[in-house]
Design a protein around this motif. Structure first.
Motif, short mmCIF file in Angstrom:
data_model
loop_
_atom_site.label_atom_id
_atom_site.label_comp_id
_atom_site.label_asym_id
_atom_site.label_seq_id
_atom_site.Cartn_x
_atom_site.Cartn_y
_atom_site.Cartn_z
N ARG A 1 0.90 -1.14 -0.02
CA ARG A 1 0.14 -0.04 -0.05
C ARG A 1 1.09 1.18 -0.06
N GLU A 2 0.26 2.19 -0.59
CA GLU A 2 0.94 3.71 -0.22
C GLU A 2 1.70 4.07 0.93
N ASP B 1 3.82 2.26 2.48
CA ASP B 1 4.53 1.08 2.96
C ASP B 1 6.09 1.10 3.04
#
Length: 199
Positions: free
Chosen positions: A40-41, A43
């Motif tokens: 995910r964005e 991470d």
């Protein structure tokens, strides 16, 4: 440096310069495997045994500018090839042994490891070390751009039931090292085993 490490480093040093030319068509396979890892964005992701950094661009695209991407490799020549290819723009490159990482416990959300398991002198210890640097619930992706049978054929050897990456061997190996395997795919065009870090 142990005898085993010397041989791993020697093997990859000899191949570093033309590594990307030998496997130029792997890009889409890497991108697909990274997509399936479910990053995910924002991470934090570690590329363990990053080699010439072929996964770094896909990993960076997945976590975005707010994420953290780090690549670790034991072989200076591989990291030098990554720098020559401009891949340090996508992630921080560290010269280190994945069995003893200079990284904080629980620092990462995920580990991506392409072609790593077959080269480890002590797979259980290394998988435990990768588990150490990943938070509970984080993900491990063990990837290879071709499947086990295709790789064995390329190397002129037979596939045996003792192969570490066979599902019946890999599942308990991961389970004993802090990971629970969640999916396993061994196809001609790729090998991808995903596991979750146990709490």
């Amino acid at each position: 440096m142990s005898h085993d490490h010397f041989h791993v480093r020697e093997f990859f040093t000899a191949r570093a310069a033309d590594w990307d030319r030998r496997f130029p068509d792997d890009g889409p396979a890497y991108a697909g495997a990274v997509a399936d890892t479910g990053l995910r964005e924002g991470d934090h992701v570690l590329d363990a045994g990053c080699g010439t950094g072929r996964a770094l661009a896909s990993l960076r695209a997945a976590v975005g500018p707010s994420g953290v991407v780090a690549g670790v490799d034991l072989t200076p020549a591989m990291l030098q090839a990554a720098v020559r290819a401009g891949r340090e723009r996508d992630g921080a490159l560290l010269l280190a042994d994945v069995a003893t990482l200079p990284l904080r416990t629980g620092a990462f959300d995920a580990v991506f490891a392409a072609g790593l398991v077959a080269h480890l002198p002590d797979p259980p210890a290394t998988l435990r070390e990768l588990a150490r640097v990943v938070r509970p619930g984080g993900v491990l992706a063990l990837f290879h751009p071709i499947g086990r049978a295709a790789l064995a054929a390329r190397q002129g050897r037979r596939l045996t039931s003792a192969d570490l990456r066979a599902e019946h061997n890999l599942r308990p190996l991961l389970a004993g090292s802090g990971w629970r395997m969640t999916s396993y795919a061994d196809e001609d065009a790729r090998f991808l085993a995903l596991a979750v870090r146990e709490g």
